[in-house]
Scaffold this active site. Structure first.
Site, PDB file in Angstrom:
ATOM      1  CB  CYS A  68      -0.999  -0.026   1.155  1.00 25.70           C
ATOM      2  SG  CYS A  68      -0.331   0.203   2.814  1.00 25.70           S
ATOM      3  N   GLY A  73      -0.951   0.146   6.636  1.00 23.88           N
ATOM      4  CA  GLY A  73      -2.334  -0.325   6.718  1.00 23.88           C
ATOM      5  C   GLY A  73      -2.483  -1.760   6.245  1.00 23.88           C
ATOM      6  CG  HIS A 101      15.442 -14.442  14.118  1.00 24.76           C
ATOM      7  ND1 HIS A 101      16.091 -13.518  14.903  1.00 24.76           N
ATOM      8  CD2 HIS A 101      16.414 -15.269  13.642  1.00 24.76           C
ATOM      9  CE1 HIS A 101      17.392 -13.769  14.920  1.00 24.76           C
ATOM     10  NE2 HIS A 101      17.623 -14.822  14.143  1.00 24.76           N
TER      11      HIS A 101
HETATM   12  C1  RB5 Z   1      -4.059   5.246   0.678  1.00 21.42           C
HETATM   13  O1  RB5 Z   1      -4.063   6.586   0.322  1.00 21.42           O
HETATM   14  C2  RB5 Z   1      -3.126   4.997   1.821  1.00 21.42           C
HETATM   15  O2  RB5 Z   1      -3.698   5.436   3.011  1.00 21.42           O
HETATM   16  C3  RB5 Z   1      -2.788   3.536   1.900  1.00 21.42           C
HETATM   17  O3  RB5 Z   1      -2.195   3.142   0.708  1.00 21.42           O
HETATM   18  C4  RB5 Z   1      -1.809   3.136   2.988  1.00 21.42           C
HETATM   19  O4  RB5 Z   1      -0.680   3.931   2.980  1.00 21.42           O
HETATM   20  C5  RB5 Z   1      -2.379   2.964   4.333  1.00 21.42           C
HETATM   21  O5  RB5 Z   1      -1.716   2.542   5.291  1.00 21.42           O
END
Ligand code: RB5
Length: 147
Positions: A68, A73, A101
């Site tokens: 991401c 996230g 580990h």
């Molecule tokens: C999306 O804009 C962004 O929040 C997502 O890709 C990520 O970085 C979240 O942890």
């Protein structure tokens, strides 16, 4: 026998790095399961973490790669699954240690923070490194506890 696949998925913040890692894996001869997303439209990263977790749970994939924007996230979402040990990686030593580990089965990257060549090196090290077992096995087993 067909080698188990490596499942890849990303949100819109990771789609470019996912594409580059998919090319690298294919060039290296790894079977790949591309679980999206495929474009810049805004999507929700937990959906893609869940897809990789499902592919590992049902045996379509042995390892997963998640991207991401920050990697944060999507790694948190992946680690909500009891059978997933997802390591958010920024450099090669951690990629190696996450296998040795922690027996990590998913590697996560921040597509807005990580260059494609460093991510490729980290991913190849992750895939090439075995779990050491021994004292680490007891600790990894404890990670499977819930609550
Ligand atoms: C999306 O804009 C962004 O929040 C997502 O890709 C990520 O970085 C979240 O942890």
């Amino acid at each position: 026998m067909t080698a188990p696949a490596i499942a890849l998925a990303a949100d819109h913040g990771g789609v470019d790095l996912k594409s580059s890692l998919l090319d690298a894996l294919t060039s290296a001869g790894h079977p790949v399961l591309d679980l999206g997303t495929d474009g810049p439209q805004s999507v929700d990263y937990p959906v893609f973490a869940d897809r990789v977790a499902a592919a590992i749970a049902d045996g379509r994939a042995r390892f997963g790669v998640l991207v991401c924007g920050s990697g944060i996230g999507i790694s948190i979402a992946a680690n909500r699954h009891a059978h997933i040990r997802c390591a958010l990686i920024h450099e090669e030593t951690s990629a190696r240690l996450s296998r040795q580990h922690n027996d990590a089965n998913v590697i996560a990257f921040g597509g807005r923070l990580m260059g494609p060549e460093l991510a490729r090196v980290c991913l190849m090290t992750f895939l090439a490194t075995p779990f050491e077992g021994g004292r680490h096995a007891r600790r990894v087993e404890m990670l499977g506890r819930t609550g």
